[in-house]
Motif scaffolding. Structure first.
Motif, PDB file in Angstrom:
ATOM      1  N   LEU A   1       5.856  28.375  22.475  1.00 56.44           N
ATOM      2  CA  LEU A   1       4.946  27.260  22.232  1.00 56.44           C
ATOM      3  C   LEU A   1       5.684  25.932  22.091  1.00 56.44           C
ATOM      4  O   LEU A   1       5.306  25.077  21.307  1.00 56.44           O
ATOM      5  N   GLY A   2       6.782  25.782  22.845  1.00 60.10           N
ATOM      6  CA  GLY A   2       7.498  24.516  22.868  1.00 60.10           C
ATOM      7  C   GLY A   2       8.422  24.275  21.701  1.00 60.10           C
ATOM      8  O   GLY A   2       8.959  23.194  21.549  1.00 60.10           O
ATOM      9  N   GLU A   3       8.653  25.262  20.849  1.00 57.43           N
ATOM     10  CA  GLU A   3       9.544  25.053  19.713  1.00 57.43           C
ATOM     11  C   GLU A   3      10.836  25.827  19.901  1.00 57.43           C
ATOM     12  O   GLU A   3      10.914  26.746  20.705  1.00 57.43           O
ATOM     13  N   HIS A   4      11.854  25.415  19.153  1.00 57.02           N
ATOM     14  CA  HIS A   4      13.137  26.111  19.138  1.00 57.02           C
ATOM     15  C   HIS A   4      13.351  26.652  17.739  1.00 57.02           C
ATOM     16  O   HIS A   4      13.031  25.990  16.749  1.00 57.02           O
ATOM     17  N   ARG A   5      13.899  27.877  17.646  1.00 63.82           N
ATOM     18  CA  ARG A   5      14.110  28.530  16.359  1.00 63.82           C
ATOM     19  C   ARG A   5      15.515  29.115  16.305  1.00 63.82           C
ATOM     20  O   ARG A   5      15.949  29.775  17.239  1.00 63.82           O
ATOM     21  N   ALA A   6      16.171  28.919  15.179  1.00 59.22           N
ATOM     22  CA  ALA A   6      17.477  29.527  14.946  1.00 59.22           C
ATOM     23  C   ALA A   6      17.292  30.961  14.470  1.00 59.22           C
ATOM     24  O   ALA A   6      16.201  31.357  14.055  1.00 59.22           O
ATOM     25  N   ASP A   7      18.357  31.739  14.517  1.00 53.90           N
ATOM     26  CA  ASP A   7      18.329  33.035  13.847  1.00 53.90           C
ATOM     27  C   ASP A   7      18.179  32.760  12.357  1.00 53.90           C
ATOM     28  O   ASP A   7      18.807  31.835  11.828  1.00 53.90           O
TER      29      ASP A   7
END
Length: 98
Positions: A16-22
């Motif tokens: 959905l267009g977002e970036h997530r770290a571990d």
């Protein structure tokens, strides 16, 4: 979607267009667990997503006191984090004071 930042975990975590770290996980057996994840939303704004699991006392009055204390402490944490994010960026880390 923008290019992945260096901290982004990529793969199925980005949606959905977002970036997530571990997530960074801190677990204290018998007490609880915290999962902290850095997120860049589709609009470019970054935030920390915090998931907290706390072991509650078996006795109802004690569990309620724990929840009240948790609410008060989390309110303080949010106030500190908001104050820190409102400061202008100086490029200098102002770590904990002694």
């Amino acid at each position: 979607m923008s290019p992945h930042p260096s901290w982004c975990a990529g793969g199925h975590r980005c949606a959905l267009g977002e970036h997530r770290a571990d997530p960074v996980i801190v677990a204290l057996p018998g007490l609880g667990r915290v999962a902290l994840t850095r997120v860049r939303a589709a609009d470019g704004r970054e935030h920390a997503e915090v998931r907290l699991t706390v072991a509650l006392a078996a006795a109802e009055p004690h569990a309620r006191r724990q929840l009240l204390a948790l609410t008060n402490h989390l309110t303080h944490v949010l106030q500190l984090a908001t104050r820190a994010s409102a400061r202008p960026a100086t490029g200098v880390h102002d770590g904990p004071s002694a």
